[in-house]
Write an enzyme that holds these catalytic residues in place. Structure first.
Site, PDB file in Angstrom:
ATOM      1  N   ASP A  31       0.836  -1.196   0.000  1.00  0.00           N
ATOM      2  CA  ASP A  31       0.000   0.000   0.000  1.00  0.00           C
ATOM      3  C   ASP A  31       0.879   1.256   0.000  1.00  0.00           C
ATOM      4  O   ASP A  31       1.820   1.368   0.792  1.00  0.00           O
ATOM      5  CB  ASP A  31      -0.899  -0.028   1.238  1.00  0.00           C
ATOM      6  CG  ASP A  31      -1.879   1.115   1.280  1.00  0.00           C
ATOM      7  OD1 ASP A  31      -2.700   1.221   0.355  1.00  0.00           O
ATOM      8  OD2 ASP A  31      -1.822   1.909   2.240  1.00  0.00           O
ATOM      9  N   GLU A  75       1.550  -0.559  -5.104  1.00  0.00           N
ATOM     10  CA  GLU A  75       0.489   0.345  -5.548  1.00  0.00           C
ATOM     11  C   GLU A  75       1.137   1.652  -6.001  1.00  0.00           C
ATOM     12  O   GLU A  75       1.283   2.596  -5.228  1.00  0.00           O
ATOM     13  CB  GLU A  75      -0.513   0.614  -4.412  1.00  0.00           C
ATOM     14  CG  GLU A  75      -1.655   1.518  -4.839  1.00  0.00           C
ATOM     15  CD  GLU A  75      -2.323   2.230  -3.673  1.00  0.00           C
ATOM     16  OE1 GLU A  75      -3.351   2.891  -3.924  1.00  0.00           O
ATOM     17  OE2 GLU A  75      -1.827   2.160  -2.541  1.00  0.00           O
ATOM     18  N   ASP A  86     -10.261   1.078  -4.832  1.00  0.00           N
ATOM     19  CA  ASP A  86      -9.956   2.505  -4.817  1.00  0.00           C
ATOM     20  C   ASP A  86     -10.595   3.275  -5.965  1.00  0.00           C
ATOM     21  O   ASP A  86     -10.368   4.482  -6.100  1.00  0.00           O
ATOM     22  CB  ASP A  86      -8.435   2.710  -4.897  1.00  0.00           C
ATOM     23  CG  ASP A  86      -7.741   2.432  -3.574  1.00  0.00           C
ATOM     24  OD1 ASP A  86      -8.335   2.731  -2.515  1.00  0.00           O
ATOM     25  OD2 ASP A  86      -6.616   1.918  -3.586  1.00  0.00           O
TER      26      ASP A  86
END
Length: 492
Positions: free
Chosen positions: A220, A250, A333
């Site tokens: 993340d 990410e 997301d």
């Protein structure tokens, strides 16, 4: 917020021979948001929303890892052989990006025992398990930060974070927080990853769960740990436990810095996502929806621009990296693809054909295979409707056909990407590997088109979608129906 600025010098020069896990090249991923996927009923005594209610930021639906185990048949029947989970560690949030304890699976998800059972069952089925690693920030409930709140400047863990003034105000939004937090969100205090104790702690977390048996880490916001040496050591330690561990970051923009072979194996390929929205959804794009979503505004494009961009994306990194990229149409997301294109199921199906026949590892966001809709967070995190009455069975069957074809065809798994024709709203491309080719034709127009077959290998091919057999030869034409596709694999 980035508080550590000791990044190692780097250039765009890629490692001569980067290596990525071989299994990823043949993987089809499935992303699960645990709270919303499946509720087993084995975890009781909880205050939960009714399953399927409109998602709320601060409420739980109660999905758990036992529920995932009970639905592994569905996942496996999709042709999925790798599952990527949004965070599963103990947290006081339904999304679990606010980690309280990095060594404990959230009790609401079934605890460590549930993860142990799930990994064992997945591995018995030949499926891999990838976990989400949230190492840039913790939470207000993380023990070391809680000690900072209790003890103030005297805390033994003061240097684990970035205090900026005293006293700290972790819950009073009317006052300055007094510490660095992710995008100013005081619920997510940022780690001081320049502190050797913090670095060792986070690396130990990664080693622990890799030894536990997971097959990879999705990282993340790793760019916010602006320190190449941190990720270089992360890779060294994880790969020492299991060299085939998949490390995917990410990163939404240019990722050359992290993809030189010494940090990540791949990234979540949002360079793939946006062009797919622009081309396959060109007729029905919901601009306000996308502008509110993680993808931002997307303007429509025709086949020539799309083909040029996807050829560029296929060459963006070393071929070993490209073959391991996580290719997604949407995620937790973003708005779901089907919603971002105004509910146009044909656009999603066309995009799925492309996703399953393009270099890299396709990743299905849970529920997309049955037409689950959803706008930006939290709406894109709806509960999976297991009763089945609202399932898009056409999309489900298409997904199964495509994954089966990908698993059965080396060119579709590992072939190069060569555009043979791109005009108007139609596209023809080849995937060739070790002397064998597959051909994919896509037509986004509202009427059928005839595409010239220039440069194809003559022979008999089968369309894996319709079952129809074609005799291809250079210079002939291929008819493709309105809003349709053809995926041709060699039979002779």
């Amino acid at each position: 917020m980035t508080a550590v600025q000791n990044a190692a010098p780097h250039s765009d020069t890629q490692a001569a021979h980067p290596t990525t896990p071989d299994w990823v090249k043949d993987a089809v991923f499935y992303q699960i948001f645990p709270d919303r996927f499946a509720r087993s009923g084995r975890v009781s005594g909880l205050n939960l929303q009714p399953w399927g209610d409109t998602p709320e930021f601060n409420r739980y639906m109660g999905g758990d890892l036992w529920g995932v185990m009970e639905r592994l048949d569905h996942i496996q029947n999709l042709g999925v052989n790798a599952v990527y989970f949004c965070p599963v560690f103990q947290s006081a949030s339904n999304h679990r990006y606010h980690t309280h304890d990095y060594f404990q699976v959230d009790p609401m998800l079934g605890g460590n025992d549930a993860l142990r059972a799930l990994i064992d069952e997945a591995h018995a089925r030949g499926m891999r398990v990838v976990l989400d690693g949230v190492f840039n920030h913790s939470s207000r409930g993380f023990f070391q930060f809680n000690d900072l709140l209790e003890q103030g400047e005297a805390s033994a863990y003061r240097d684990w974070f970035h205090p900026e003034g005293w006293p700290l105000h972790a819950y009073d939004d009317a006052r300055p927080a007094g510490y660095a937090a992710w995008w100013g969100n005081r619920a997510l205090p940022k780690f001081n990853t320049g502190n050797p104790a913090v670095r060792d702690f986070l690396w130990a977390v990664a080693e622990y769960w890799t030894r536990f048996g997971i097959d990879g880490w999705r990282l993340d916001v790793p760019n916010e740990i602006d320190d190449d040496s941190f990720w270089q050591e992360f890779r060294r330690r994880v790969k020492a436990v299991n060299p085939e561990t998949y490390i995917v970051g990410e990163i939404w923009g240019d990722a050359h810095r992290w993809l030189r072979g010494d940090q990540f194996d791949a990234v979540m390929n949002y360079h793939f996502t946006r062009p797919c929205l622009a081309f396959f959804g060109a007729r029905t794009l919901d601009h306000p929806m996308n502008e509110r979503s993680g993808t931002g505004r997307v303007d429509p494009v025709g086949a020539p621009a799309f083909a040029a961009r996807m050829a560029e994306v296929a060459r963006m990194y070393h071929p070993e990296i490209v073959s391991a990229q996580l290719n997604l149409l949407d995620s937790h997301d973003t708005a779901r693809f089907i919603t971002a294109v105004g509910g146009d199921a044909s656009a999603y199906r066309l995009a799925t054909i492309f996703q399953m026949t393009y270099p890299g590892a396709p990743c299905i966001y849970y529920g997309d295979e049955i037409g689950l809709a959803g706008g930006p967070d939290p709406d894109c995190r709806r509960a999976f409707p297991w009763e089945g009455s609202e399932w898009d069975t056409v999309t489900l069957e298409l997904t199964r056909k495509l994954t089966a074809a990908r698993h059965a065809s080396r060119p579709l798994q590992r072939g190069n990407f060569e555009v043979l024709h791109a005009e108007g709203e139609a596209l023809l491309y080849a995937r060739c590997h070790e002397g064998r080719c597959a051909y994919v034709a896509l037509n986004c127009a509202g009427e059928s088109v005839h595409l010239p077959l220039n440069g194809v290998e003559a022979g008999t091919y089968r369309d894996v979608l319709s079952g129809q057999t074609y005799r291809l030869m250079d210079g002939a034409e291929l008819e493709v129906g309105a809003r349709g596709g053809v995926v041709l694999v060699r039979e002779s």
